[in-house]
Design a protein around this motif. Sequence first.
Motif, PDB file in Angstrom:
ATOM      1  N   ARG A 105     -52.144 -20.367   5.774  1.00 43.02           N
ATOM      2  CA  ARG A 105     -50.990 -19.486   5.586  1.00 43.02           C
ATOM      3  C   ARG A 105     -50.884 -18.395   6.651  1.00 43.02           C
ATOM      4  O   ARG A 105     -49.790 -18.043   7.091  1.00 43.02           O
ATOM      5  CB  ARG A 105     -51.068 -18.837   4.205  1.00 43.02           C
ATOM      6  N   LEU A 106     -52.031 -17.856   7.096  1.00 39.34           N
ATOM      7  CA  LEU A 106     -52.007 -16.657   7.925  1.00 39.34           C
ATOM      8  C   LEU A 106     -52.378 -16.894   9.387  1.00 39.34           C
ATOM      9  O   LEU A 106     -52.062 -16.065  10.233  1.00 39.34           O
ATOM     10  CB  LEU A 106     -52.955 -15.600   7.343  1.00 39.34           C
ATOM     11  N   ARG A 165     -58.144  -7.215   6.464  1.00 38.42           N
ATOM     12  CA  ARG A 165     -58.482  -6.382   5.308  1.00 38.42           C
ATOM     13  C   ARG A 165     -58.032  -7.058   4.019  1.00 38.42           C
ATOM     14  O   ARG A 165     -57.075  -7.826   4.019  1.00 38.42           O
ATOM     15  CB  ARG A 165     -57.799  -5.015   5.391  1.00 38.42           C
ATOM     16  N   PHE A 166     -58.741  -6.755   2.949  1.00 38.45           N
ATOM     17  CA  PHE A 166     -58.236  -7.063   1.624  1.00 38.45           C
ATOM     18  C   PHE A 166     -57.393  -5.884   1.166  1.00 38.45           C
ATOM     19  O   PHE A 166     -57.806  -4.723   1.288  1.00 38.45           O
ATOM     20  CB  PHE A 166     -59.380  -7.296   0.633  1.00 38.45           C
ATOM     21  N   ALA A 167     -56.207  -6.179   0.668  1.00 40.69           N
ATOM     22  CA  ALA A 167     -55.304  -5.143   0.179  1.00 40.69           C
ATOM     23  C   ALA A 167     -55.179  -5.247  -1.335  1.00 40.69           C
ATOM     24  O   ALA A 167     -55.197  -6.345  -1.903  1.00 40.69           O
ATOM     25  CB  ALA A 167     -53.928  -5.288   0.832  1.00 40.69           C
ATOM     26  N   ALA A 233     -50.223 -15.432  -8.573  1.00 38.69           N
ATOM     27  CA  ALA A 233     -50.728 -14.087  -8.839  1.00 38.69           C
ATOM     28  C   ALA A 233     -49.866 -13.046  -8.144  1.00 38.69           C
ATOM     29  O   ALA A 233     -49.588 -11.978  -8.701  1.00 38.69           O
ATOM     30  CB  ALA A 233     -52.181 -13.972  -8.379  1.00 38.69           C
ATOM     31  N   VAL A 234     -49.436 -13.355  -6.917  1.00 36.33           N
ATOM     32  CA  VAL A 234     -48.579 -12.423  -6.180  1.00 36.33           C
ATOM     33  C   VAL A 234     -47.248 -12.246  -6.913  1.00 36.33           C
ATOM     34  O   VAL A 234     -46.752 -11.126  -7.074  1.00 36.33           O
ATOM     35  CB  VAL A 234     -48.356 -12.915  -4.744  1.00 36.33           C
ATOM     36  N   ALA A 235     -46.660 -13.356  -7.365  1.00 34.06           N
ATOM     37  CA  ALA A 235     -45.391 -13.279  -8.094  1.00 34.06           C
ATOM     38  C   ALA A 235     -45.552 -12.479  -9.379  1.00 34.06           C
ATOM     39  O   ALA A 235     -44.669 -11.701  -9.758  1.00 34.06           O
ATOM     40  CB  ALA A 235     -44.879 -14.687  -8.401  1.00 34.06           C
ATOM     41  N   TRP A 250     -51.138 -11.322   3.856  1.00 32.66           N
ATOM     42  CA  TRP A 250     -50.451 -12.107   2.831  1.00 32.66           C
ATOM     43  C   TRP A 250     -49.441 -11.224   2.090  1.00 32.66           C
ATOM     44  O   TRP A 250     -48.316 -11.638   1.795  1.00 32.66           O
ATOM     45  CB  TRP A 250     -51.486 -12.660   1.856  1.00 32.66           C
ATOM     46  N   LEU A 251     -49.862 -10.011   1.788  1.00 32.17           N
ATOM     47  CA  LEU A 251     -49.018  -9.095   1.012  1.00 32.17           C
ATOM     48  C   LEU A 251     -48.086  -8.262   1.883  1.00 32.17           C
ATOM     49  O   LEU A 251     -47.199  -7.576   1.349  1.00 32.17           O
ATOM     50  CB  LEU A 251     -49.903  -8.157   0.184  1.00 32.17           C
TER      51      LEU A 251
END
Length: 309
Positions: A105-106, A165-167, A233-235, A250-251
Amino acid sequence: MTQDLSDLTAFVTVARAGGFREAARAGGASASSLSEAVRRLEAGLGVRLLNRTTRSVAPTEAGARLLDRLGPALAEVESALDVVNGFRDRPAGMLRLNVPLSAARLVLPALVPPFLAAYPEIRLEVVVEDGFVDVLAAGCDAGIRYDERLELDMIAVPIGPRRQRFATAAAPAYLDRRGRPDHPRDLLDHACLLGRFPSGALTAPWEFERDGDIVRVDPSGPLIVRVGASDLAVAAAVAGTGIVHLFEDWLRPLLDSGALEPVLKPWWQAFSGPFLYYPGRRLLPAPLRAFVDFVSARPAAPDPVLRTP
């Protein structure tokens, strides 16, 4: 006793894929042609190589021993044939990469289109798996993983952003309703949206860092999704169900649009970016060599840690 190389290859493909339909999807051949090839091989050898049921296909003891010996031998054959490929004006053939969902994805979207445009005779197959994988046993040429998950005795080439980073984020409406955490331990009083790895382990504890102080929290919440279904989970986070903890990139679109609000941003933990890794053998298949050279020649991706919501 002479057996057709294509029949031997069909057997290895089916055995590794765990089924004729799965092997057909992976290799581009029809399930019926693969089945016929394995039947020919079994008839020629006079021994059953695969146990077949309506649900799965698995090697017999004889098949497992043959698979152990054939895998390296066929890899050598492919390497030998690839010597001829080196005399072509442009590399050609199949390149198979085994990557985690985050890389698919990234990382790959910025690389795949220009790579395929530069090498139109190469076909790229991307296999997405988030667990520990033996890339050769999985029938792949190379993989992408983070340093803590790299296999031993592999050559590793940096690919994608070198710092990530994790956000942690949630919908503004959720935070208005439940309050905004000031410290990672405050997450224990919130609805957190968790993931589960293919191994069954949860993507927890969540880890945070600030000024050298590392805090790990083991949150809980109303939703657990497999890593491959992280978009759910994002949705749910956007809908106000709870707090999500995922790659910042991702976010990023949702943070920029305001659909999600950063939570505990001073505590977001940075980590080193992913690597393209492959076996340290002297002769690389031409498609893999082309991809390694392509990745190595590209400028480093911008550091997402420098960005602000």
